[in-house]
Every structure is written in structure tokens, then in C-alpha cells.
Design a protein around this motif. Structure first.
Motif, short mmCIF file in Angstrom:
data_model
loop_
_atom_site.label_atom_id
_atom_site.label_comp_id
_atom_site.label_asym_id
_atom_site.label_seq_id
_atom_site.Cartn_x
_atom_site.Cartn_y
_atom_site.Cartn_z
N MET A 83 0.82 -1.21 0.00
CA MET A 83 0.00 0.00 0.00
C MET A 83 0.85 1.26 0.00
O MET A 83 0.53 2.24 -0.68
CB MET A 83 -0.95 -0.01 1.20
CG MET A 83 -2.03 -1.07 1.10
SD MET A 83 -3.16 -1.08 2.51
CE MET A 83 -3.97 0.51 2.29
N TYR A 86 2.29 1.64 -3.47
CA TYR A 86 1.24 2.05 -4.41
C TYR A 86 0.92 3.54 -4.22
O TYR A 86 0.82 4.29 -5.20
CB TYR A 86 -0.01 1.22 -4.20
CG TYR A 86 -0.96 1.24 -5.37
CD1 TYR A 86 -1.18 0.09 -6.12
CD2 TYR A 86 -1.65 2.39 -5.73
CE1 TYR A 86 -2.06 0.10 -7.21
CE2 TYR A 86 -2.52 2.40 -6.81
CZ TYR A 86 -2.72 1.26 -7.54
OH TYR A 86 -3.58 1.28 -8.61
N THR A 101 -1.91 -2.54 -9.84
CA THR A 101 -3.23 -3.04 -9.46
C THR A 101 -3.32 -4.54 -9.72
O THR A 101 -3.87 -5.29 -8.90
CB THR A 101 -4.33 -2.31 -10.25
OG1 THR A 101 -4.18 -0.90 -10.03
CG2 THR A 101 -5.71 -2.74 -9.80
N GLY A 104 -1.59 -6.32 -7.04
CA GLY A 104 -2.41 -6.41 -5.83
C GLY A 104 -3.31 -7.63 -5.85
O GLY A 104 -3.47 -8.33 -4.84
N GLY A 113 -7.38 -7.47 -2.45
CA GLY A 113 -6.56 -6.66 -3.34
C GLY A 113 -7.27 -5.39 -3.77
O GLY A 113 -6.67 -4.31 -3.81
N THR A 114 -8.56 -5.51 -4.08
CA THR A 114 -9.33 -4.32 -4.46
C THR A 114 -9.37 -3.30 -3.32
O THR A 114 -9.18 -2.10 -3.54
CB THR A 114 -10.77 -4.71 -4.84
OG1 THR A 114 -10.74 -5.58 -5.99
CG2 THR A 114 -11.60 -3.48 -5.18
N TYR A 116 -7.23 -2.92 -0.80
CA TYR A 116 -5.92 -2.32 -0.57
C TYR A 116 -5.58 -1.30 -1.64
O TYR A 116 -5.04 -0.22 -1.35
CB TYR A 116 -4.84 -3.41 -0.54
CG TYR A 116 -5.01 -4.44 0.55
CD1 TYR A 116 -5.65 -4.11 1.75
CD2 TYR A 116 -4.55 -5.75 0.39
CE1 TYR A 116 -5.81 -5.06 2.75
CE2 TYR A 116 -4.70 -6.69 1.39
CZ TYR A 116 -5.34 -6.35 2.56
OH TYR A 116 -5.49 -7.29 3.55
N VAL A 117 -5.88 -1.63 -2.89
CA VAL A 117 -5.56 -0.72 -4.00
C VAL A 117 -6.39 0.56 -3.91
O VAL A 117 -5.86 1.67 -4.10
CB VAL A 117 -5.80 -1.42 -5.36
CG1 VAL A 117 -5.76 -0.41 -6.50
CG2 VAL A 117 -4.75 -2.48 -5.59
N ALA A 121 -4.54 4.02 -3.56
CA ALA A 121 -4.67 4.96 -4.68
C ALA A 121 -5.34 6.26 -4.24
O ALA A 121 -4.95 7.34 -4.68
CB ALA A 121 -5.48 4.30 -5.80
N THR A 203 -10.73 -0.80 -10.80
CA THR A 203 -9.77 -1.50 -9.94
C THR A 203 -10.11 -2.98 -9.85
O THR A 203 -9.22 -3.84 -9.96
CB THR A 203 -9.77 -0.88 -8.54
OG1 THR A 203 -9.34 0.48 -8.61
CG2 THR A 203 -8.84 -1.65 -7.60
N VAL A 207 -7.65 -6.06 -10.74
CA VAL A 207 -7.29 -6.94 -9.63
C VAL A 207 -7.73 -8.37 -9.93
O VAL A 207 -7.04 -9.33 -9.60
CB VAL A 207 -7.92 -6.43 -8.31
CG1 VAL A 207 -7.78 -7.48 -7.21
CG2 VAL A 207 -7.24 -5.14 -7.86
#
Length: 263
Positions: A83, A86, A101, A104, A113-114, A116-117, A121, A203, A207
Motif C-alpha cells: 500500500m 502504491y 493493481t 495487488g 486486493g481491491t 488495498y488498491v 490509490a 480497480t 485486480v
């Protein structure tokens, strides 16, 4: 009479001193441009040291086992590292958002992953927004003409809807959509919420690709980054963008209707 005149003079002197003091505490230009300068310097250093070149599917393929073992052995540290990296990449406006992405999803799965991204972001985008607003907003306000002011008023009035459309439909670079709202006076809360919600669909697409990246590697293939523009993917996203514009259209229709009724 003399006493009254003396008191008036004293108040005038104090008011003049206060206004002069207020003028003297204006933020120096170098301080206003410092955050932007730091981000720009970081971008230049990243390019000079080839940071973008390290982020490739070939590098990911070669270090696949190392990365997956690191995530398994260090679940908290791996999430924090990903994170942070990113958010820094977004703050420096590096063109690596799509592949990061996918990474992730490859490391943490589709759902985690979604999440965290999106968080990382949004943090990186907010850094750019705050730096640009701090450095350029007052300058733009001073130089802006009537056309710019009208555009600013219209954008600010429907900031969330416009941001949703700009985030949902991948027509403009991510870094540009971080800058424009800052220059048009979009409120901090609208920017953060509009960014976080608006980037979720795109995203999730990337992901999800990352979640199946291992199978692609086993077949000797690499993912297609242009998948977001395929009709089966882009059509639902455009549909969401149209829904986001409904409040704007309704507000304009209501204002036009009320204007007609007052005639």
C-alpha cells in the motif's frame, strides 16, 4: 475632545498594525511550492533510477515464489509495504497504476486486493490534490477569467458526480484527474469520496486479472492491459457513469423548470 481624538488615533494605529501583520504572514512562495517540488523531484529520481522498468510482468514472473512466500510469512508487513509503494507511485504520478493493481490481485486476491488498491490509490491521489491546491489554487483564482470561474462554479456544484464520471470512464490520465479538481476548488471530502468510489469498478477488473495471473504465467502468457476497453467491460462502467450524471441532469432540469414558472 482631545481624549476622543487620541483614542480614535490609537484604534486606527492598531487596525493598521493588524492589517499589516496579516499581510506580513502570507505564506512565502517557496513554501507553497515545496510539496509540489518534492513530488516532482521524486518523479525525476524514479525515472533516473529506472523504477518504472522494475515493474514488469517478466520481473513478476521471475520473483513469483519469493513474493508469494513473503506475503504468506509476513501478512501485515506485506500489505503495508504494498500500500505504501502504491500510494507513493500514485503521488509521484508514475505510469504504473495498471500493473501495480494487477500485482495487488496476484498477491492478495480479488477482494482484499481491491480494498488495498482503492485505499492506497486514494491516499496517493489526495497527496497530489492537496499539493496542487496549496501551490496553485490561489494563483489560478487571481488569474482566472469569467469563463474559468463559471466552469469552477459548475464543477464545484456537482463535484461528486463529475468526479465519479472522470474516475469511472478511463478517458483521462489518473494524474490529470488528481490535479484538475484541486484547481477548480473541489472540496476535500468530495474529492476523496468521489475518488474512492469512482475507481472501484476499474480497480476490480484489473485486480481480478491479477488474481488469475498465476494461471496465465503457467501457460506462458501475459495479461492484456487493454481489457478495460473491451465492450463487455466498458459498457457496464459507462452505464455507471451515466447513472452518476443523473443528479446533475435532474438539477439542471429543475432549475430550468423553476425559471420557466417564474416568468
Amino acid at each position: 475632545m482631545t481624549k476622543t481624538h487620541s483614542m480614535t488615533s490609537e484604534h486606527t494605529t492598531k487596525d493598521h498594525f493588524k492589517s499589516g501583520q496579516a499581510t506580513s504572514v502570507r505564506t512565502p512562495l517557496w513554501r507553497k511550492f515545496l510539496p509540489v517540488s518534492i513530488l516532482f523531484a521524486g518523479l525525476v529520481l524514479a525515472w533516473l533510477f529506472g523504477a518504472v522498468d522494475y515493474l514488469s510482468f517478466e520481473t513478476l514472473r521471475e520473483n513469483r515464489d519469493i513474493l508469494q512466500n513473503f506475503v504468506a510469512d509476513n501478512p501485515v508487513l506485506s500489505v503495508a509495504t504494498f500500500m505504501a509503494g502504491y500510494a507513493i507511485a500514485v503521488a509521484l504520478s508514475l505510469p504504473v497504476g495498471s500493473i501495480l493493481t494487477i500485482v495487488g490481485g496476484f498477491l492478495f486476491g480479488a477482494w482484499l486486493g481491491t480494498g488495498y488498491v482503492v485505499i492506497a490509490a486514494t491516499i496517493g491521489a489526495t497527496v497530489v490534490y492537496l499539493a496542487a491546491r496549496y501551490a496553485f489554487y490561489d494563483l489560478m483564482r487571481a488569474k482566472a477569467g469569467s469563463a474559468i470561474r463559471k466552469m469552477e462554479a459548475g464543477f464545484a456544484e456537482n463535484a461528486f458526480s463529475y468526479l465519479m464520471v472522470l474516475r469511472l470512464v478511463p478517458l483521462f490520465p489518473f494524474w490529470l484527474v488528481n490535479l484538475v479538481p484541486a484547481l477548480l476548488g473541489v472540496k476535500f471530502r468530495s474529492f476523496v469520496v468521489g475518488t474512492a468510489v469512482g475507481i472501484i469498478p476499474g480497480t476490480f477488473v484489473y485486480v481480478s486479472i491479477g488474481d488469475g495471473l498465476g494461471a496465465l504465467f503457467d501457460q506462458g502468457k501475459t495479461p492484456d492491459l487493454g481489457i478495460i476497453f473491451e465492450p463487455r467491460i466498458l459498457t457496464p462502467i459507462i452505464g455507471l457513469a451515466v447513472l452518476a450524471m443523473i443528479p446533475v441532469a435532474y438539477k439542471k432540469f429543475r432549475n430550468r423548470d423553476s425559471g420557466a414558472n417564474t416568468r
